[in-house]
Design a protein around this motif. Structure first.
Motif, PDB file in Angstrom:
ATOM      1  N   LEU A  78     -24.654 -86.933   2.743  1.00 36.83           N
ATOM      2  CA  LEU A  78     -25.920 -87.536   3.155  1.00 36.83           C
ATOM      3  C   LEU A  78     -26.182 -88.852   2.442  1.00 36.83           C
ATOM      4  O   LEU A  78     -26.736 -89.796   3.028  1.00 36.83           O
ATOM      5  N   LYS A  79     -25.757 -88.938   1.178  1.00 39.28           N
ATOM      6  CA  LYS A  79     -26.002 -90.148   0.394  1.00 39.28           C
ATOM      7  C   LYS A  79     -25.287 -91.368   0.973  1.00 39.28           C
ATOM      8  O   LYS A  79     -25.669 -92.507   0.673  1.00 39.28           O
ATOM      9  N   GLN A  80     -24.277 -91.133   1.794  1.00 37.44           N
ATOM     10  CA  GLN A  80     -23.574 -92.248   2.424  1.00 37.44           C
ATOM     11  C   GLN A  80     -24.409 -92.891   3.533  1.00 37.44           C
ATOM     12  O   GLN A  80     -24.160 -94.036   3.928  1.00 37.44           O
ATOM     13  N   TYR A  81     -25.394 -92.154   4.047  1.00 42.00           N
ATOM     14  CA  TYR A  81     -26.130 -92.612   5.228  1.00 42.00           C
ATOM     15  C   TYR A  81     -27.633 -92.753   5.017  1.00 42.00           C
ATOM     16  O   TYR A  81     -28.300 -93.382   5.834  1.00 42.00           O
ATOM     17  N   THR A  82     -28.162 -92.177   3.953  1.00 40.87           N
ATOM     18  CA  THR A  82     -29.610 -92.235   3.742  1.00 40.87           C
ATOM     19  C   THR A  82     -29.921 -92.132   2.254  1.00 40.87           C
ATOM     20  O   THR A  82     -29.126 -91.574   1.482  1.00 40.87           O
ATOM     21  N   ALA A  83     -31.048 -92.676   1.843  1.00 41.52           N
ATOM     22  CA  ALA A  83     -31.469 -92.566   0.450  1.00 41.52           C
ATOM     23  C   ALA A  83     -31.827 -91.115   0.159  1.00 41.52           C
ATOM     24  O   ALA A  83     -32.628 -90.510   0.871  1.00 41.52           O
ATOM     25  N   LEU A  84     -31.214 -90.542  -0.877  1.00 39.06           N
ATOM     26  CA  LEU A  84     -31.389 -89.118  -1.157  1.00 39.06           C
ATOM     27  C   LEU A  84     -31.484 -88.873  -2.651  1.00 39.06           C
ATOM     28  O   LEU A  84     -30.604 -89.278  -3.418  1.00 39.06           O
ATOM     29  N   PHE A  85     -32.555 -88.195  -3.066  1.00 35.92           N
ATOM     30  CA  PHE A  85     -32.626 -87.629  -4.412  1.00 35.92           C
ATOM     31  C   PHE A  85     -32.022 -86.239  -4.353  1.00 35.92           C
ATOM     32  O   PHE A  85     -32.285 -85.479  -3.419  1.00 35.92           O
ATOM     33  N   TYR A  86     -31.192 -85.896  -5.346  1.00 38.69           N
ATOM     34  CA  TYR A  86     -30.574 -84.566  -5.343  1.00 38.69           C
ATOM     35  C   TYR A  86     -30.523 -83.997  -6.752  1.00 38.69           C
ATOM     36  O   TYR A  86     -30.150 -84.684  -7.700  1.00 38.69           O
ATOM     37  N   ASP A  87     -30.903 -82.722  -6.863  1.00 37.86           N
ATOM     38  CA  ASP A  87     -30.821 -81.993  -8.135  1.00 37.86           C
ATOM     39  C   ASP A  87     -29.798 -80.862  -7.984  1.00 37.86           C
ATOM     40  O   ASP A  87     -29.999 -79.948  -7.178  1.00 37.86           O
ATOM     41  N   ASP A  88     -28.721 -80.940  -8.751  1.00 33.10           N
ATOM     42  CA  ASP A  88     -27.631 -79.974  -8.626  1.00 33.10           C
ATOM     43  C   ASP A  88     -28.064 -78.552  -8.944  1.00 33.10           C
ATOM     44  O   ASP A  88     -27.619 -77.599  -8.285  1.00 33.10           O
ATOM     45  N   LEU A  89     -28.904 -78.381  -9.960  1.00 30.94           N
ATOM     46  CA  LEU A  89     -29.247 -77.047 -10.433  1.00 30.94           C
ATOM     47  C   LEU A  89     -30.055 -76.269  -9.392  1.00 30.94           C
ATOM     48  O   LEU A  89     -29.776 -75.105  -9.111  1.00 30.94           O
TER      49      LEU A  89
END
Length: 256
Positions: free
Chosen positions: A93-104
């Protein structure tokens, strides 16, 4: 369509800039939007419930999630919450849109913006191992516009750690207590505060904890009044419910 947009439409009918027929057409077309052959977006959910749709990432392909996000962004939606999102799908998704992501917590937020944070939700965990579910609740509550604090590793094995945070707990509008093992934290918290407590059982523990079933049953049988319970590891459900309670309380308060 949210409440603000609906009020603007009604005002436009009143001042004559939009005809009743055109307004009816907008409202008739607005309730849902089809995304390919795999999703139907509920466009009126925010109008009915105060919050837009949330994307459940597990079981969807990365292409399907991206398609839904793009459709929501086309409608101007921001802070699009995606739960149970794998790291692999997040990288896509990060390749196509701004995304915050939390692994935990496996929480993703597309088109993340700063929202006004209202009220006071406090989340406490019995142990560090309860953080995945607790942080799912935390990011859910924050993304929906709630001022949220996370306090970790204050379980009943060392109850003095919890008591050290008592002043913070007593200022909360609602508290989420996340615990596995025997799930005693929810009862301990419930006996100390005068606000609603949402018990969040986690699948943490040894064999006889039965992947969180022991904590779930203990929380359902809590002797403390004012404790409600969500499903095992359902941090999203706890965070969403806490947000609804918190914002309902804040609606009754005058602005600071």
């Amino acid at each position: 369509m949210n409440k603000t947009e609906t009020l603007e439409l009604l005002q436009q009918i009143k001042d004559g800039s939009v005809s009743p027929e055109e307004a009816l057409n907008r409202l008739t077309l607005a309730p849902f939007t089809q995304v390919g052959d795999y999703a139907t977006l509920d466009m009126h959910r925010e109008l009915r419930q105060g919050q837009k749709e949330v994307i459940y990432g597990e079981g969807k392909t990365k292409e399907q999630i991206l398609g839904i996000v793009k459709a929501m962004r086309k409608e101007g939606w921001q802070n699009i919450l995606i739960t149970r999102l794998s790291p692999q799908k997040a990288d896509y998704l990060k390749q196509y849109t701004a995304l915050f992501y939390d692994d935990l917590s496996r929480i993703g937020i597309a088109a993340k913006t700063e929202l006004p944070q209202v009220g006071n939700i406090t989340i406490v965990t019995a142990g560090t191992s309860d953080l995945p579910a607790a942080k799912e609740a935390y990011y859910t509550a924050c993304a929906l516009g709630n001022r949220t604090t996370l306090i970790s590793d204050v379980g009943v094995a060392g109850i003095h750690r919890l008591l050290n945070h008592l002043p913070k707990l007593q200022k909360a509008n609602v508290i989420i207590a996340a615990a596995g093992m025997e799930g005693a934290l929810a009862s301990a918290v419930g006996g100390l505060v005068d606000c609603p407590v949402i018990a969040l059982p986690t699948s943490v523990g040894y064999g006889a904890s039965f992947q969180g079933l022991a904590a779930l049953l203990a929380m359902l049988n809590s002797c403390a009044s004012g404790v409600s319970v969500v499903n095992i590891d359902n941090g999203f459900g706890a965070g969403y419910l806490a947000g609804m309670i918190n914002q309902a309380i804040e609606k009754g308060h005058p602005a600071d």
